[in-house]
Design a protein around this motif. Structure first.
Motif, PDB file in Angstrom:
ATOM      1  N   LEU A  11       0.829  -1.195   0.000  1.00 36.48           N
ATOM      2  CA  LEU A  11       0.000   0.000   0.000  1.00 36.48           C
ATOM      3  C   LEU A  11       0.865   1.247   0.000  1.00 36.48           C
ATOM      4  CD1 LEU A  11      -2.771  -0.949   2.590  1.00 36.48           C
ATOM      5  CD2 LEU A  11      -3.088  -0.570   0.157  1.00 36.48           C
ATOM      6  N   LEU A  12       0.517   2.200  -0.835  1.00 37.65           N
ATOM      7  CA  LEU A  12       1.148   3.500  -0.812  1.00 37.65           C
ATOM      8  C   LEU A  12       0.438   4.390   0.205  1.00 37.65           C
ATOM      9  CD1 LEU A  12       1.679   4.272  -4.600  1.00 37.65           C
ATOM     10  CD2 LEU A  12       3.468   3.843  -2.911  1.00 37.65           C
ATOM     11  N   THR A  13       1.211   5.255   0.842  1.00 42.44           N
ATOM     12  CA  THR A  13       0.618   6.193   1.783  1.00 42.44           C
ATOM     13  C   THR A  13      -0.311   7.134   1.024  1.00 42.44           C
ATOM     14  OG1 THR A  13       2.608   6.118   3.144  1.00 42.44           O
ATOM     15  CG2 THR A  13       1.100   7.956   3.509  1.00 42.44           C
ATOM     16  N   PRO A  14      -1.550   7.306   1.491  1.00 42.11           N
ATOM     17  CA  PRO A  14      -2.479   8.210   0.785  1.00 42.11           C
ATOM     18  C   PRO A  14      -1.927   9.630   0.728  1.00 42.11           C
ATOM     19  CG  PRO A  14      -3.628   6.877   2.415  1.00 42.11           C
ATOM     20  CD  PRO A  14      -2.168   6.661   2.639  1.00 42.11           C
ATOM     21  N   ARG A  15      -2.241  10.324  -0.336  1.00 44.28           N
ATOM     22  CA  ARG A  15      -1.813  11.714  -0.467  1.00 44.28           C
ATOM     23  C   ARG A  15      -2.382  12.573   0.658  1.00 44.28           C
ATOM     24  NH1 ARG A  15      -0.037  13.066  -5.825  1.00 44.28           N
ATOM     25  NH2 ARG A  15      -0.155  11.289  -7.231  1.00 44.28           N
ATOM     26  N   ALA A  16      -3.591  12.246   1.101  1.00 44.25           N
ATOM     27  CA  ALA A  16      -4.236  13.033   2.145  1.00 44.25           C
ATOM     28  C   ALA A  16      -3.524  12.932   3.481  1.00 44.25           C
ATOM     29  CB  ALA A  16      -5.688  12.590   2.309  1.00 44.25           C
ATOM     30  N   ALA A  17      -2.677  11.890   3.663  1.00 42.60           N
ATOM     31  CA  ALA A  17      -1.979  11.753   4.940  1.00 42.60           C
ATOM     32  C   ALA A  17      -1.061  12.935   5.195  1.00 42.60           C
ATOM     33  CB  ALA A  17      -1.173  10.443   4.954  1.00 42.60           C
ATOM     34  N   GLY A  18      -0.548  13.543   4.148  1.00 45.61           N
ATOM     35  CA  GLY A  18       0.319  14.691   4.326  1.00 45.61           C
ATOM     36  C   GLY A  18      -0.396  15.889   4.909  1.00 45.61           C
ATOM     37  N   LEU A  19      -1.715  15.948   4.735  1.00 47.19           N
ATOM     38  CA  LEU A  19      -2.510  17.041   5.283  1.00 47.19           C
ATOM     39  C   LEU A  19      -2.900  16.815   6.735  1.00 47.19           C
ATOM     40  CD1 LEU A  19      -4.923  17.646   2.276  1.00 47.19           C
ATOM     41  CD2 LEU A  19      -3.030  19.110   2.981  1.00 47.19           C
ATOM     42  N   ALA A  20      -2.615  15.637   7.266  1.00 46.13           N
ATOM     43  CA  ALA A  20      -3.052  15.307   8.624  1.00 46.13           C
ATOM     44  C   ALA A  20      -2.426  16.232   9.652  1.00 46.13           C
ATOM     45  CB  ALA A  20      -2.710  13.847   8.939  1.00 46.13           C
ATOM     46  N   GLY A  21      -1.144  16.546   9.480  1.00 39.95           N
ATOM     47  CA  GLY A  21      -0.485  17.428  10.433  1.00 39.95           C
ATOM     48  C   GLY A  21      -1.082  18.815  10.435  1.00 39.95           C
ATOM     49  N   VAL A  22      -1.413  19.321   9.266  1.00 39.36           N
ATOM     50  CA  VAL A  22      -2.027  20.649   9.159  1.00 39.36           C
ATOM     51  C   VAL A  22      -3.408  20.637   9.807  1.00 39.36           C
ATOM     52  CG1 VAL A  22      -2.815  22.431   7.567  1.00 39.36           C
ATOM     53  CG2 VAL A  22      -0.722  21.148   7.069  1.00 39.36           C
ATOM     54  N   PHE A  24      -4.574  18.528  12.077  1.00 34.74           N
ATOM     55  CA  PHE A  24      -4.443  18.364  13.528  1.00 34.74           C
ATOM     56  C   PHE A  24      -4.053  19.666  14.195  1.00 34.74           C
ATOM     57  CE2 PHE A  24      -1.071  18.033  16.748  1.00 34.74           C
ATOM     58  CZ  PHE A  24      -1.845  17.648  17.837  1.00 34.74           C
ATOM     59  N   ALA A  25      -3.083  20.374  13.627  1.00 38.06           N
ATOM     60  CA  ALA A  25      -2.602  21.613  14.232  1.00 38.06           C
ATOM     61  C   ALA A  25      -3.725  22.642  14.343  1.00 38.06           C
ATOM     62  CB  ALA A  25      -1.439  22.173  13.414  1.00 38.06           C
ATOM     63  N   LEU A  26      -4.500  22.793  13.290  1.00 45.53           N
ATOM     64  CA  LEU A  26      -5.570  23.790  13.297  1.00 45.53           C
ATOM     65  C   LEU A  26      -6.679  23.405  14.281  1.00 45.53           C
ATOM     66  CD1 LEU A  26      -5.830  24.559   9.473  1.00 45.53           C
ATOM     67  CD2 LEU A  26      -4.616  25.856  11.229  1.00 45.53           C
ATOM     68  N   LEU A  27      -7.061  22.130  14.290  1.00 48.72           N
ATOM     69  CA  LEU A  27      -8.130  21.692  15.183  1.00 48.72           C
ATOM     70  C   LEU A  27      -7.692  21.744  16.647  1.00 48.72           C
ATOM     71  CD1 LEU A  27      -9.558  18.642  13.207  1.00 48.72           C
ATOM     72  CD2 LEU A  27     -10.645  20.858  13.556  1.00 48.72           C
ATOM     73  N   MET A  28      -6.453  21.292  16.927  1.00 49.36           N
ATOM     74  CA  MET A  28      -5.995  21.287  18.310  1.00 49.36           C
ATOM     75  C   MET A  28      -5.795  22.693  18.836  1.00 49.36           C
ATOM     76  SD  MET A  28      -5.385  19.701  21.030  1.00 49.36           S
ATOM     77  CE  MET A  28      -5.624  18.040  20.396  1.00 49.36           C
ATOM     78  N   ALA A  29      -5.257  23.581  18.009  1.00 51.11           N
ATOM     79  CA  ALA A  29      -5.090  24.971  18.433  1.00 51.11           C
ATOM     80  C   ALA A  29      -6.448  25.604  18.725  1.00 51.11           C
ATOM     81  CB  ALA A  29      -4.349  25.760  17.363  1.00 51.11           C
ATOM     82  N   ALA A  30      -7.420  25.357  17.862  1.00 55.57           N
ATOM     83  CA  ALA A  30      -8.761  25.903  18.087  1.00 55.57           C
ATOM     84  C   ALA A  30      -9.369  25.350  19.370  1.00 55.57           C
ATOM     85  CB  ALA A  30      -9.654  25.586  16.891  1.00 55.57           C
ATOM     86  N   PHE A  77      -1.249  11.754  11.402  1.00 55.75           N
ATOM     87  CA  PHE A  77      -0.009  12.534  11.378  1.00 55.75           C
ATOM     88  C   PHE A  77       1.186  11.681  11.797  1.00 55.75           C
ATOM     89  CE2 PHE A  77       2.469  16.201  13.437  1.00 55.75           C
ATOM     90  CZ  PHE A  77       3.124  16.491  12.256  1.00 55.75           C
ATOM     91  N   ILE A  78       0.998  10.860  12.818  1.00 56.63           N
ATOM     92  CA  ILE A  78       2.076   9.962  13.238  1.00 56.63           C
ATOM     93  C   ILE A  78       2.449   9.019  12.102  1.00 56.63           C
ATOM     94  CG2 ILE A  78       2.712   8.113  14.840  1.00 56.63           C
ATOM     95  CD1 ILE A  78       0.938   9.416  16.930  1.00 56.63           C
ATOM     96  N   GLY A  79       1.422   8.482  11.424  1.00 58.78           N
ATOM     97  CA  GLY A  79       1.704   7.608  10.288  1.00 58.78           C
ATOM     98  C   GLY A  79       2.434   8.327   9.174  1.00 58.78           C
ATOM     99  N   ALA A  80       2.053   9.585   8.905  1.00 56.31           N
ATOM    100  CA  ALA A  80       2.745  10.358   7.873  1.00 56.31           C
ATOM    101  C   ALA A  80       4.193  10.630   8.261  1.00 56.31           C
ATOM    102  CB  ALA A  80       2.000  11.677   7.641  1.00 56.31           C
ATOM    103  N   ILE A  81       4.435  10.874   9.553  1.00 52.69           N
ATOM    104  CA  ILE A  81       5.802  11.108  10.025  1.00 52.69           C
ATOM    105  C   ILE A  81       6.654   9.866   9.825  1.00 52.69           C
ATOM    106  CG2 ILE A  81       7.185  11.424  12.108  1.00 52.69           C
ATOM    107  CD1 ILE A  81       5.102  13.396  13.081  1.00 52.69           C
ATOM    108  N   ARG A  82       6.136   8.713  10.208  1.00 56.44           N
ATOM    109  CA  ARG A  82       6.917   7.479  10.088  1.00 56.44           C
ATOM    110  C   ARG A  82       7.171   7.127   8.627  1.00 56.44           C
ATOM    111  NH1 ARG A  82       5.538   2.738  14.093  1.00 56.44           N
ATOM    112  NH2 ARG A  82       7.671   2.317  13.438  1.00 56.44           N
ATOM    113  N   THR A  83       6.222   7.437   7.767  1.00 62.70           N
ATOM    114  CA  THR A  83       6.437   7.226   6.338  1.00 62.70           C
ATOM    115  C   THR A  83       7.520   8.160   5.813  1.00 62.70           C
ATOM    116  OG1 THR A  83       4.138   6.541   6.044  1.00 62.70           O
ATOM    117  CG2 THR A  83       5.333   7.244   4.073  1.00 62.70           C
TER     118      THR A  83
END
Length: 224
Positions: A11-22, A24-30, A77-83
């Motif tokens: 399986l290839l990492t989904p393209r959307a996984a790269g957006l997970a950090g962004v 997460f950051a916006l939702l957690m900050a809010a 985001f953790i999965g995107a980091i490890r990838t």
């Protein structure tokens, strides 16, 4: 999907996984900002009279609605980091990174549950909660967020910065920013108001970097 060998596919990492950090950051900050507004600290915060204000209750409800989604995106985001790190990651540091990330997520969920308890005991609308319930729930929510979750976030940031520096998968400026962020989360978050926001800020920077790096990596084979 991509072919690895006869009858094998990976399986290839989904393209959307790269957006997970962004995300997460916006939702957690809010969520953090809304919790600060809904459950104030400092002088007069312990009286619970201000919680009869519907604006504060609405802010807290909005924060509680955002936390579960922030946790979901953080796992992505953790999965995107490890990838992004790849197969060369250090197993010890990778374990610390994963473990601290999971504990951070669980602690934030418990902090949200504590804040929800404060919200529940405030009914009916317009009637302040009992002082003992208010003080306990508010203190528990803030302790979990500023004492425990921020420490786990510091471990997460520092381990990622060490991995990025050793393997060269992160720019030097980003690793330096990570070490500074970890120091703030370790030693200042419990005493300095709003200091916990440095973690979503760092996550936003790292998420954007991973997103851009993954896009460059995907376009190179097409250009070749």
């Amino acid at each position: 999907m991509r072919e690895q060998g006869p009858g094998q596919r990976a399986l290839l990492t989904p393209r959307a996984a790269g957006l997970a950090g962004v995300a997460f950051a916006l939702l957690m900050a809010a969520a953090m900002v809304l919790v600060r507004l809904g459950l104030p600290e400092g002088a007069g915060a312990g009286t619970a009279q201000g919680f009869t204000d519907s604006a504060r209750r609405d802010a807290l409800r909005a924060a509680l609605a955002l936390v579960p989604f922030a946790g979901i995106f953080f796992l992505w985001f953790i999965g995107a980091i490890r990838t992004h790190v790849g197969e060369a990651e250090d197993k010890f540091l990778a374990t610390v990174l994963l473990g601290s990330g999971l504990v951070f997520t669980a602690t934030m969920f418990v902090a949200a549950a504590a804040a929800d308890a404060v919200l529940v005991v405030s009914h009916p609308a317009g009637v302040p909660p009992l002082p003992a319930s208010w003080d306990f729930g508010r203190h528990l929510a803030y302790t979990l967020m500023t004492e425990y979750a921020t420490r786990m976030a510091a471990v997460f940031v520092s381990s990622m910065s060490v991995i990025g520096r050793r393997l060269g998968v992160l720019p030097r400026r980003l690793t330096t920013l990570g070490f500074l962020t970890a120091l703030v989360l370790l030693f200042a978050a419990s005493n300095l108001r709003w200091a916990e926001l440095v973690f979503p800020a760092w996550s936003l920077v790292l998420g954007v970097h991973i997103l851009l790096a993954s896009r460059r990596a995907r376009t190179r084979p097409d250009e070749a």
